[in-house]
Structures are given as structure tokens and as C-alpha cells.
Design a protein around this motif. Structure first.
Motif, mmCIF file in Angstrom:
data_model
loop_
_atom_site.group_PDB
_atom_site.id
_atom_site.type_symbol
_atom_site.label_atom_id
_atom_site.label_comp_id
_atom_site.label_asym_id
_atom_site.label_seq_id
_atom_site.Cartn_x
_atom_site.Cartn_y
_atom_site.Cartn_z
ATOM 1 N N MET A 73 10.185 -31.949 -57.889
ATOM 2 C CA MET A 73 8.767 -31.862 -57.642
ATOM 3 C C MET A 73 8.373 -32.718 -56.433
ATOM 4 S SD MET A 73 5.790 -30.669 -58.284
ATOM 5 C CE MET A 73 5.522 -30.014 -59.895
ATOM 6 N N ALA A 74 9.011 -33.869 -56.276
ATOM 7 C CA ALA A 74 8.691 -34.743 -55.150
ATOM 8 C C ALA A 74 8.991 -34.044 -53.825
ATOM 9 C CB ALA A 74 9.452 -36.060 -55.251
ATOM 10 N N ALA A 75 10.122 -33.379 -53.740
ATOM 11 C CA ALA A 75 10.482 -32.683 -52.499
ATOM 12 C C ALA A 75 9.485 -31.567 -52.197
ATOM 13 C CB ALA A 75 11.899 -32.130 -52.594
ATOM 14 N N TYR A 76 9.083 -30.837 -53.211
ATOM 15 C CA TYR A 76 8.103 -29.757 -53.025
ATOM 16 C C TYR A 76 6.780 -30.322 -52.514
ATOM 17 C CZ TYR A 76 4.636 -26.215 -54.077
ATOM 18 O OH TYR A 76 3.598 -25.333 -53.986
ATOM 19 N N MET A 77 6.299 -31.378 -53.158
ATOM 20 C CA MET A 77 5.024 -31.956 -52.752
ATOM 21 C C MET A 77 5.118 -32.563 -51.354
ATOM 22 S SD MET A 77 3.061 -31.003 -55.070
ATOM 23 C CE MET A 77 1.583 -31.800 -54.487
ATOM 24 N N ALA A 78 6.245 -33.181 -51.035
ATOM 25 C CA ALA A 78 6.431 -33.738 -49.691
ATOM 26 C C ALA A 78 6.409 -32.626 -48.648
ATOM 27 C CB ALA A 78 7.736 -34.523 -49.615
ATOM 28 N N GLN A 79 7.024 -31.506 -48.949
ATOM 29 C CA GLN A 79 7.014 -30.383 -48.012
ATOM 30 C C GLN A 79 5.603 -29.849 -47.828
ATOM 31 O OE1 GLN A 79 9.658 -29.263 -46.049
ATOM 32 N NE2 GLN A 79 7.925 -28.281 -45.048
ATOM 33 N N ARG A 80 4.808 -29.846 -48.886
ATOM 34 C CA ARG A 80 3.416 -29.401 -48.789
ATOM 35 C C ARG A 80 2.596 -30.363 -47.912
ATOM 36 N NH1 ARG A 80 2.632 -24.390 -49.588
ATOM 37 N NH2 ARG A 80 0.685 -24.589 -50.705
ATOM 38 N N ILE A 81 2.942 -31.659 -47.969
ATOM 39 C CA ILE A 81 2.291 -32.636 -47.086
ATOM 40 C C ILE A 81 2.669 -32.341 -45.642
ATOM 41 C CG2 ILE A 81 2.217 -35.072 -46.423
ATOM 42 C CD1 ILE A 81 2.651 -35.702 -49.473
#
Length: 47
Positions: free
Chosen positions: A1-9
Motif C-alpha cells: 500500500m505504501a508503494a501505491y500511495m507513494a506512486q500516487r504522490i
């Protein structure tokens, strides 16, 4: 989930502050992903 949210940032969908305010448990993973992918400048509070 962290990687997904970081990519969205990175994509500009969410701001760093918005995500960290809502999911402080993901901060370490998001910071790591952003740093590893050359986007440490998106980490608020970093110089």
C-alpha cells in the motif's frame, strides 16, 4: 500500500501531507519509495 500511495504522490493525485495525515503508518514506506525513485523532493519537511 505504501508503494501505491507513494506512486500516487509522484503522479500528483495526492499531496504528501494529505496522505501522511490520513495514513501515518505508511510514512516510512512512502519515504523509502520516494527516495529510492528519485523523488525525495516531494517529502515535506525535508531539505
Amino acid at each position: 500500500m505504501a508503494a501505491y500511495m507513494a506512486q500516487r504522490i509522484i503522479d500528483g493525485v495526492y499531496s504528501y501531507g494529505y496522505v501522511i495525515d490520513r495514513r501515518p503508518d505508511l510514512k516510512e514506506g512512502i519515504d523509502t519509495y520516494l527516495t529510492d525513485n528519485g523523488h525525495a523532493n516531494l517529502i515535506e519537511g525535508s531539505e
